[in-house]
Design an enzyme around this catalytic site. Structure first.
Site, short mmCIF file in Angstrom:
data_model
loop_
_atom_site.label_atom_id
_atom_site.label_comp_id
_atom_site.label_asym_id
_atom_site.label_seq_id
_atom_site.Cartn_x
_atom_site.Cartn_y
_atom_site.Cartn_z
N GLU A 53 1.88 -0.53 18.21
CA GLU A 53 0.63 -1.27 18.19
C GLU A 53 0.80 -2.58 18.96
O GLU A 53 1.92 -3.03 19.21
CB GLU A 53 0.18 -1.57 16.76
CG GLU A 53 1.11 -2.47 15.99
CD GLU A 53 0.73 -2.59 14.52
OE1 GLU A 53 -0.12 -1.81 14.06
OE2 GLU A 53 1.28 -3.48 13.85
N GLU B 113 -1.28 -3.06 7.23
CA GLU B 113 -0.75 -1.90 6.52
C GLU B 113 -0.89 -2.16 5.03
O GLU B 113 -1.21 -3.27 4.59
CB GLU B 113 0.72 -1.66 6.87
CG GLU B 113 1.64 -2.81 6.47
CD GLU B 113 3.05 -2.66 7.02
OE1 GLU B 113 3.19 -2.03 8.07
OE2 GLU B 113 3.98 -3.17 6.38
N ASN C 129 1.38 -1.66 1.50
CA ASN C 129 2.63 -1.29 0.85
C ASN C 129 2.31 -0.82 -0.57
O ASN C 129 1.83 -1.59 -1.40
CB ASN C 129 3.59 -2.48 0.81
CG ASN C 129 4.16 -2.77 2.18
OD1 ASN C 129 4.71 -1.90 2.83
ND2 ASN C 129 4.00 -4.00 2.64
#
Length: 669
Positions: free
Chosen positions: A200, A288, A290
């Site tokens: 990315e 993201e 986790n």
């Protein structure tokens, strides 16, 4: 409630879970590898099960062994901690199939959000703003190069199953991708058993801010505000704090609402973290999720008063959350410093070995110059334990809480002063330097902070005026004790001991007159017309830590006799302090400086570890910047490059060989 829980992890997180279980009256089982046979977690647990050799892929990553240990001990549930199997949906499903409760989110949530590639696809479909990039698996280096050039440099190469800073590289050029892609893939395979990689866009000068979420099995989800995790090195967090100095209430609410919406969309039912990359303008993008407990969870606990491990256990048991979003608020400020077994003076490379001394600061309430503060230290080690090459280099997580950010920072500075470790390299001086650094104290952070503020690496700091006073007073006080002791052993000496000395610190020479008794010393600076008063002295010869109060300021230094004088460190200022007679000072200034050994023709191992590959042979012509070899330690691969052109004269190691720090790997003609 559960009566017995198995902890499928090691080190400080295993100890952390045990403490909560003890408070809740739950018995614990700890699994352990060969390397952890004598660990603190093994000592504290009610039961233990040996599960294999030291490498994680032969022990902590083997699901069959964890399941067998649960059945052997009758454990009803398993807490995976962080890392290892904590974000493995297959393991969570296996637990469910075997009738064992997985203390974490359901397998569907892990599959949807725990995988970095799938989470981005899911977030995009849900309309969440994401960082531009290639969301999909990448087959090989050639494809990685093609994708990187389409996105535009710099790019981030990341392991799909990654975490904890492992399996991640920033690539600024095509060459970086060609070297970084296989290295990331190897790290991902070794650390997570999954070598899928995605790429990315790397956003320059961003901040890393994450939202802690918590859900139950009844559809309730709340957020526990944010953590600022921008102080990173090699993409691994070093210092975290809660809340973030960047966010205002509106931005905090917006990020929290987005995190909760995302968690609800996947029926999230445990503790988890939604991570964002944020701009200095408070813009933010989903990075993201986790699907596990985070290493830095203590700072959230300190500002909310909640025990996240307890909440995970209660959720896994099926209990309904006892509070809602409106019941939660931020109380004060918390800072976490990760104490790593690494040498900041050697480019932060891993340092393995035994903790010859391990003396952390006392936990609990403390008095400070800006008010009271609280110290918390999460650790899985004791004095005498060994930090091995098989696992993460973390020694402990030192936290402080105070009503304000500056008070928490000042408390952390004092706590770091009081933390004493010997036997291996550790990053306490570096952490202390950050606490004193004006940019950090102002809250102007970015993930590039360490590179920006320490572009040439870390070599300690120059003593401030206050630190120069501390070093002078401590050196003079230590010399007085040694001189008095020496006279007591000599016969025939009469009269008083010498009280006038010259203190030499670098190029500085200070004439002093020293007086006083045990516990209190006065050091008169003869050329400045002022006196340094040391009181409440806690030190004796042989003790590595010198504590006292200087003119009302409490402090702690690391102090030890050197070949000549003393080596004294206050926070990041470390120096040799000589206390000389006036005549000795005159002669000392005439001595020539010692010349450093010439190692320009040698390639030395910068750390202890294993040689993954030796990429040169005897007689080979090597150009500056070419790869000489690759070393691995603590799950990280380090590429060693030639620092100049030359012809290889001798190769002293091969792939698979263990090597020590400073061992000669290659010699040039």
């Amino acid at each position: 409630m559960f009566s017995k829980i198995l902890i499928a992890n090691r080190g400080e997180i295993a100890v952390r879970v045990i403490k909560t279980c003890r408070r809740l009256g739950i018995k614990t089982v700890v699994v352990y590898s060969d390397a952890d046979a004598g660990s603190l977690a093994v000592e504290m647990a009610d039961e233990t099960v040996h599960i294999g050799a030291s490498p994680a892929n032969q022990s902590y990553l083997v699901a069959d062994k964890i399941i067998a240990a649960c059945k052997q001990t009758g454990a009803q549930a398993v807490h995976p901690g962080f890392g290892f199997l904590s974000e493995n949906a297959g393991f969570a499903q296996r637990c469910a199939d075997e009738g064992i409760v997985f203390i974490g989110p359901n397998p569907g949530a892990i599959s949807a959000m725990g995988d970095k590639i799938e989470s981005k696809k899911f977030a995009q479909a849900a309309g969440v703003s994401c960082v531009p990039g290639h969301i999909g698996e990448i087959a090989d280096t050639a494809e990685a190069v093609k994708i990187s050039e389409e996105i535009g440099y710099p790019v981030m190469i990341k392991a799909s199953a990654g975490g904890g800073g492992k399996g991640i590289r920033v690539a600024w050029t095509r060459k970086d991708v060609e070297e970084g892609f296989p290295a990331v893939r190897a790290e991902a395979k070794a650390s997570f058993g999954d070598d899928r990689i995605f790429i990315e866009k790397f956003i320059e000068s961003p901040r890393h801010i994450e939202i802690q979420v918590l859900g139950d099995k009844h559809g309730n989800v709340v957020h526990l505000f944010e953590r600022e995790c921008s102080i990173q090195r090699r993409n691994q967090k070093v210092i975290e704090e809660a809340p973030s100095p960047l966010l205002d209430e509106a931005t905090r609410n917006a990020m929290g609402a987005q995190a909760v919406a995302l968690a609800k969309a996947v029926n999230y039912d445990s503790a988890g973290t939604v991570e964002f990359v944020a701009g200095q303008d408070k813009s933010f993008f989903f990075l993201e999720m986790n699907t596990r407990l985070q290493v830095e969870h203590p700072v959230t606990e300190l500002i909310t008063g909640l025990d996240l491990v307890e909440q995970m256990i209660r959720s896994a048991y099926g209990e309904k959350m006892a509070f809602g979003q409106s019941d939660l608020s931020i109380n004060g400020w918390a800072i976490e410093s990760r104490i790593y077994a690494e040498d900041p003076y050697r480019k932060f490379l891993p340092s393995i070995g035994r903790l010859v001394r391990y003396d952390p600061p006392a936990e609990g309430d403390k008095d400070g110059p800006n008010g009271g503060y609280v110290v918390r230290n999460d650790a899985g080690v004791r004095e005498g334990d060994e930090i091995s090459m098989f696992y993460d280099p973390m020694i402990s997580k030192l936290c402080t809480w105070a009503p304000t950010r500056l008070a928490a920072i000042d408390g952390m500075g004092r706590a770091l002063e009081d933390f004493h470790i010997e036997g291996l390299g550790q990053n306490i001086p570096f952490l202390a330097a950050v606490m004193d650094e004006e940019r950090f104290r102002s809250g102007k952070l970015a993930t590039s902070y360490i590179k920006d503020e320490f572009p040439d690496g870390f070599n300690g700091t120059t003593p401030t005026a206050v630190q120069l006073d501390i070093l002078t007073a401590v050196g003079a006080a230590m010399q007085r004790v040694y001189a008095t002791r020496a006279r007591s052993y000599e016969s025939g000496l009469i009269g008083e001991a010498r009280d006038e000395w010259v203190v030499a610190i670098g190029e500085t020479r200070l004439r002093v007159k020293v007086g006083g008794e045990d516990g209190a010393v006065a050091v008169e600076l003869l050329d400045e017309g002022r006196t340094l008063f040391l009181t409440d002295i806690d030190w004796r010869p042989g003790k590595p830590v010198f504590k006292a109060v200087l003119n009302g300021l409490a402090f702690t230094v690391q102090a030890a006799p050197a070949a000549e004088g003393f080596t004294i460190r206050h926070r990041a200022a470390k120096t040799r302090v000589l206390v000389l007679t006036p005549r000795s000072a005159e002669l000392h200034d005439k001595l020539p400086e010692k010349q450093a050994a010439d190692t320009s023709k040698l390639v030395l191992s910068p750390m202890p570890g294993l040689v993954v590959s030796m990429d040169v042979t005897t007689g080979q012509q090597v150009r500056e910047g070419e790869v000489v070899c690759v070393l691995e330690a603590m799950k990280m691969q380090n590429i060693i490059r030639a620092e100049r052109d030359g012809v290889v004269k001798a190769v002293n190691a091969k792939g698979g060989d263990p090597v020590a720090a400073d061992e000669v790997l290659v010699e040039f003609a």
